[in-house]
Design a protein around this motif. Structure first.
Motif, short mmCIF file in Angstrom:
data_model
loop_
_atom_site.label_atom_id
_atom_site.label_comp_id
_atom_site.label_asym_id
_atom_site.label_seq_id
_atom_site.Cartn_x
_atom_site.Cartn_y
_atom_site.Cartn_z
N HIS A 431 0.60 -5.28 9.53
CA HIS A 431 1.10 -3.97 9.94
C HIS A 431 1.02 -2.98 8.78
CE1 HIS A 431 2.45 -5.57 13.73
NE2 HIS A 431 3.25 -6.43 13.15
N ARG A 432 1.40 -3.40 7.60
CA ARG A 432 1.45 -2.46 6.46
C ARG A 432 0.08 -1.95 6.09
NH1 ARG A 432 4.03 -6.84 4.18
NH2 ARG A 432 2.51 -6.91 2.47
N ASP A 433 -0.95 -2.81 6.18
CA ASP A 433 -2.29 -2.42 5.74
C ASP A 433 -3.00 -1.53 6.74
OD1 ASP A 433 -1.80 -3.93 3.56
OD2 ASP A 433 -3.40 -5.38 3.86
N ASN A 434 -2.47 -1.42 7.93
CA ASN A 434 -3.12 -0.61 8.96
C ASN A 434 -2.09 0.33 9.56
OD1 ASN A 434 -4.49 0.50 11.11
ND2 ASN A 434 -5.46 -1.42 11.71
N PRO A 435 -2.03 1.56 9.08
CA PRO A 435 -1.02 2.50 9.60
C PRO A 435 -1.11 2.68 11.11
CG PRO A 435 -2.10 3.39 7.64
CD PRO A 435 -2.86 2.16 8.03
N LEU A 436 -2.31 2.46 11.68
CA LEU A 436 -2.47 2.61 13.12
C LEU A 436 -1.73 1.53 13.88
CD1 LEU A 436 -6.27 3.43 13.14
CD2 LEU A 436 -4.40 5.04 13.48
N GLN A 437 -1.40 0.40 13.19
CA GLN A 437 -0.71 -0.70 13.84
C GLN A 437 0.74 -0.86 13.35
OE1 GLN A 437 -2.50 -1.85 16.21
NE2 GLN A 437 -4.38 -0.87 15.49
N GLU A 438 1.19 0.05 12.51
CA GLU A 438 2.54 -0.07 11.93
C GLU A 438 3.59 0.23 12.99
OE1 GLU A 438 5.47 -0.82 9.28
OE2 GLU A 438 3.36 -0.87 8.69
N PRO A 439 4.53 -0.68 13.22
CA PRO A 439 5.60 -0.41 14.18
C PRO A 439 6.55 0.65 13.64
CG PRO A 439 6.01 -2.47 13.04
CD PRO A 439 4.65 -2.00 12.60
N ALA A 440 7.45 1.09 14.51
CA ALA A 440 8.42 2.11 14.11
C ALA A 440 9.24 1.63 12.92
CB ALA A 440 9.33 2.43 15.28
N ASP A 441 9.60 2.56 12.04
CA ASP A 441 10.39 2.20 10.86
C ASP A 441 11.71 1.58 11.26
OD1 ASP A 441 8.45 3.15 9.18
OD2 ASP A 441 9.36 5.14 8.97
N SER A 442 12.15 0.66 10.42
CA SER A 442 13.45 0.05 10.63
C SER A 442 14.55 1.09 10.47
CB SER A 442 13.64 -1.10 9.64
OG SER A 442 14.95 -1.60 9.70
N GLN A 443 15.67 0.82 11.08
CA GLN A 443 16.80 1.74 11.01
C GLN A 443 17.63 1.55 9.74
OE1 GLN A 443 17.22 4.20 13.38
NE2 GLN A 443 15.20 3.42 13.95
N HIS A 444 17.23 0.64 8.87
CA HIS A 444 18.01 0.40 7.65
C HIS A 444 17.07 0.26 6.47
CE1 HIS A 444 16.86 -3.87 7.40
NE2 HIS A 444 16.87 -3.82 8.71
N ALA A 445 17.61 0.47 5.29
CA ALA A 445 16.82 0.34 4.08
C ALA A 445 16.62 -1.15 3.77
CB ALA A 445 17.53 1.02 2.92
N PRO A 446 15.41 -1.55 3.39
CA PRO A 446 15.17 -2.96 3.05
C PRO A 446 16.00 -3.39 1.85
CG PRO A 446 13.10 -1.77 3.34
CD PRO A 446 14.19 -0.74 3.31
N ARG A 447 16.47 -4.61 1.88
CA ARG A 447 17.13 -5.19 0.72
C ARG A 447 16.11 -5.34 -0.41
NH1 ARG A 447 19.63 -9.82 4.49
NH2 ARG A 447 17.79 -9.12 5.66
N ARG A 448 16.58 -5.21 -1.65
CA ARG A 448 15.66 -5.06 -2.77
C ARG A 448 15.85 -6.14 -3.83
NH1 ARG A 448 13.61 0.17 -2.41
NH2 ARG A 448 12.97 0.25 -4.59
N LEU A 449 14.78 -6.41 -4.54
CA LEU A 449 14.81 -7.20 -5.76
C LEU A 449 15.10 -6.27 -6.93
CD1 LEU A 449 11.53 -9.24 -5.26
CD2 LEU A 449 13.79 -10.27 -5.44
N LEU A 450 15.58 -6.84 -8.03
CA LEU A 450 15.69 -6.10 -9.28
C LEU A 450 14.89 -6.87 -10.32
CD1 LEU A 450 18.74 -4.34 -10.78
CD2 LEU A 450 17.35 -5.82 -12.22
N ILE A 451 13.98 -6.17 -10.99
CA ILE A 451 13.09 -6.78 -11.98
C ILE A 451 13.31 -6.09 -13.32
CG2 ILE A 451 10.69 -7.28 -12.60
CD1 ILE A 451 10.04 -6.89 -9.57
N THR A 452 13.59 -6.85 -14.35
CA THR A 452 13.72 -6.29 -15.69
C THR A 452 12.37 -6.38 -16.40
OG1 THR A 452 14.31 -8.36 -16.78
CG2 THR A 452 16.10 -7.10 -15.75
N GLY A 453 12.25 -5.64 -17.51
CA GLY A 453 11.02 -5.72 -18.30
C GLY A 453 9.95 -4.75 -17.85
N ALA A 454 10.33 -3.50 -17.59
CA ALA A 454 9.40 -2.52 -17.02
C ALA A 454 8.21 -2.23 -17.91
CB ALA A 454 10.14 -1.23 -16.70
N THR A 455 8.36 -2.40 -19.21
CA THR A 455 7.25 -2.06 -20.11
C THR A 455 6.41 -3.27 -20.49
OG1 THR A 455 8.66 -2.34 -22.05
CG2 THR A 455 8.57 -0.15 -21.07
N GLY A 456 6.78 -4.45 -20.00
CA GLY A 456 6.07 -5.66 -20.41
C GLY A 456 5.04 -6.13 -19.41
#
Length: 731
Positions: A431-456
């Motif tokens: 779905h993500r790679d083809n906007p023509l096939q992407e379903p309607a957006d979810s009603q909530h924000a996706p849960r997220r990871l946190l990654i340290t080391g932005a410059t590495g």
């Protein structure tokens, strides 16, 4: 780890849809060789697998009682020992088998799909199975006859390697006749036996110019079920094609008279099942091009097509099958060979599609999680022996097989009818790679990871691959959160509430660590410890990284996870301290030891320095006295993410499979890119030993040879450009 759900739980489908299981069991002939997926995935030699399946809560299992393995050399000489043992174990665990008799096979060596005797021979085997196991009530005498006919009679991939319509239709008729005769033989012994007939019902889409070809293929996709349902009459669109291919009218009449419609139509639906036929061949590589005698075109996955295709996916294909046949249905294979998040997304998409159709009134009985123990080389349709393994519910590259996140999903679906994981907050790549096939957006924000080391190197790689895999994340630098400051860490994690923290930060200058011991220990040990403590207090999953330098290299072999640590440098000591503090503070943490990073996205590593200097005509000194296991960063990141999603804990060794000295590593890389290696000089700094990593927990990382090839392919650098990078060596 429990993940807080951002949405109300969905109503359970457990009362209406069952969860079945299946084991990839193909025995396919290619030329004079046979491939047996039961052997290649190891299930053939692991009777204890049955207990693992039972532990998931699965009560119905597609299981092989294959003709090719029971009467391999002579139809009158049967060896039932393996089947007796396994079917007995299924009964002990309360699992009802759906017995598969031929699975993408052409029979033993003494027959073939073009042998007129094939149907009677299969039926004889079916009768013996029914007599020996009268308690079995469900059968799939021949799996996916249309798919097997295409691969064996039209595309030339499997035996008898036909490449024409007459051979295709003959192999199809042969298999379908075998199904009818087998069920007749079985029902003489077990009158109540039911036919669960499987088929891949993928659909073809196309550009307007290729619509005629798509229409032909879309008529063809129903042929096996149409035959069994007695629908191939004089008005059927393929009737004349059958006759023109040498199929007699009496052979077609046999199916109309036999009345062998499936009791359950089994739909095997894959992401690759839906195809797109495109005449615009200039947009595609040459190897994808085909010719049908009228137009040149390509045949690619519809999900990847940049073209408005209409409705794709399991829900649409299920609806078509229900409207066409009105027979009870089940998804009899649901499998996706990709990263773990995508595997879970696909299973849940199929599950909820089946549930939606059930709610609309379709008689859908079950969804089958397929390839419980994975499969081997299906990315080449078994035509190449590369050992390419796709994990399933269990990963068999460990002993015993290791439960993946799919196991958690299966157990939850079997018990409650639903499953939740943060990766499900985003749709799959299809779905993500083809906007023509992407379903309607979810009603909530996706849960997220946190990654340290932005410059590495590692932090940047995690962020890049999380983007590819649809894993929402925050990438933090030290200015955003000082990982060694407890107050700062507490504040950030309380505010952001990630579902997991990946600590890719740390001190990496091994040669300078002795002079900067305080800084090294603060960034490597104290920071990892603080993160572990706060994550544990908040119930957040945690991943951090260690090094092969926790070992002194004097063991004489690659190190395993259970080997005692023996650091001999400040950097190694800091990593040992980090490991111990993290596991004390957060016993469910995942600690990954790795070695000698190289990757295509940064230029601050040994490989880039070697290649730049050789390309510039400078000498490169590299030790031939210390052996390591280099690690391709994309492989490391992908495997670490899979382990995180699986809920893996403890210390793991992740490095590409292969042991080389630094000099040999430099030589291999240079030769792969075509550089002159005469500038490589064997060096020594007085150290000897093997700090390479092996694993008693996983064989999941690809070979070093494969990693080197992919590094060269993925790298954007031109190695004959010269450059000013200084020669680099860890030793």
């Amino acid at each position: 780890m429990t993940f807080p759900s951002p949405t109300p739980s969905r109503p359970s489908l457990q009362s209406s849809i069952e969860l079945w299981g299946g084991i990839e069991c193909t025995v396919a002939r290619l030329g004079d060789d046979f491939r047996n997926q039961l052997v290649e995935t190891g299930h053939y030699h692991r009777p204890e697998d049955i207990a693992l399946i039972a532990g998931l809560g699965i009560k119905t299992l597609r299981y092989p009682v294959l003709w090719e393995t029971i009467a391999a050399d002579n139809p009158e000489q049967c060896d039932w020992r393996w089947a007796d043992e396994r079917l007995s174990l299924l009964r002990e665990h309360g699992i009802a088998p759906i017995a598969g008799l031929v699975h993408h096979g052409s029979g033993p060596r003494y027959t073939s799909l073009t042998d007129p005797a094939f149907p009677e021979l299969v039926a004889r085997h079916a009768a013996r199975v029914a007599q020996r196991y009268p308690w079995i009530k469900h059968f799939t005498p021949v799996n996916e006859p249309l798919t097997t006919a295409r691969f064996s009679g039209l595309y030339g991939l499997w035996y008898p390697h036909g490449r024409d319509v007459p051979t295709f239709l003959r192999t199809l008729i042969t298999q379908c006749r075998a199904i009818v005769l087998s069920m007749q033989a079985i029902r003489r012994i077990t009158p109540e036996a039911q036919l669960v007939q499987t088929e891949d019902l993928g659909k073809a889409f196309s550009t307007p110019l290729m619509s005629y070809q798509a229409e032909l293929e879309n008529q063809r996709r129903w042929l096996s079920l149409d035959l069994l349902c007695g629908r191939v009459d004089h008005d059927h669109p393929w009737h004349h094609t059958f006759l023109n291919a040498g199929i007699g009218q009496h052979e077609l009449d046999f199916f109309r008279e036999a009345k062998c419609a499936p009791d359950i139509v089994g739909i095997n639906h894959y992401l690759t099942s839906e195809r797109f036929l495109d005449h615009r061949v200039r947009y595609y590589p040459n190897f994808l091009r085909d010719y049908n005698g009228r137009h040149r075109y390509v045949d690619v996955e519809a999900m990847r097509a940049d073209f408005p295709l209409g409705q794709l996916g399991p829900e649409a294909r299920l609806r078509e099958a229900w409207e066409r046949y009105g027979l009870p249905m089940a998804i009899t294979e649901a499998h996706h060979g990709n990263s773990r998040d995508e595997q879970v997304r696909w299973l849940l998409e199929v599950w909820h599609a089946a549930g939606k159709l059930r709610e609309e009134g379709a008689d859908i009985r079950a969804v089958t999680v397929w390839s419980i123990f994975g499969c081997v080389d299906w990315n080449t349709l078994l035509t190449q022996k590369n050992g390419f393994y796709e994990p399933g519910v269990f990963d068999v590259r460990t002993t015993p097989p290791r439960a993946t996140a799919l196991a958690n999903a299966v157990a939850a679906l079997a018990k409650t009818g639903d499953y939740d994981h943060p990766v499900l907050d985003k749709t799959g790549w299809w779905h993500r790679d083809n906007p023509l096939q992407e379903p309607a957006d979810s009603q909530h924000a996706p849960r997220r990871l946190l990654i340290t080391g932005a410059t590495g190197t590692l932090g940047q790689a995690f962020s890049r691959i999380c983007d590819i895999r649809g894993l929402e994340h925050d990438l933090l630098a030290r200015i955003d959160m000082d990982i060694a400051d407890p107050a700062a860490v507490e504040q950030v994690l309380q505010a952001r509430r990630p579902w997991a923290v990946i600590n890719a930060a740390g001190y990496v200058r091994v040669a300078d660590a002795g002079r900067e011991a305080e800084r090294c220990n603060r960034e490597n040990a104290a920071g990892a410890h603080v993160l572990a403590r706060v994550c544990a207090s908040l119930g957040i999953a945690y991943v951090t990284f260690s090094s092969d330098l926790v070992f002194d290299g004097q063991l004489g072999r690659p190190y395993l996870e259970s080997d005692g640590v023996s650091p001999i440098c400040t950097y190694g000591n800091s990593k040992v301290d980090a490991e111990q503090l993290v596991m004390q503070e957060h016993p469910q943490a995942l600690v990954i030891r790795s070695s000698a990073f190289f990757g295509p996205w940064d230029r601050q590593n040994f490989v880039y320095a070697v290649l730049r200097d050789l390309a510039a005509g400078r000498q490169v000194h590299a030790s031939d006295e210390v052996k390591v296991s280099p690690t391709y960063v994309p492989d490391l990141v992908n495997e670490a993410l899979d382990l995180l999603i699986d809920g893996a804990t403890g210390v793991w060794h992740l490095a590409n499979q292969g042991i080389v000295s630094w000099h040999e590593f430099a030589e291999r890389i240079a030769r792969e890119v075509g550089l002159d290696t005469r500038g490589l000089i064997k060096g020594s700094n007085g150290r000897t030993g093997i700090t390479a990593l092996s694993s008693e927990r996983s064989r999941g990382m690809p070979s070093l040879e494969s990693a080197i090839q992919r590094f060269v392919h993925d790298s954007s650098v031109s190695w004959d450009e010269g450059g000013g990078a200084a020669a680099a060596s860890r030793e």
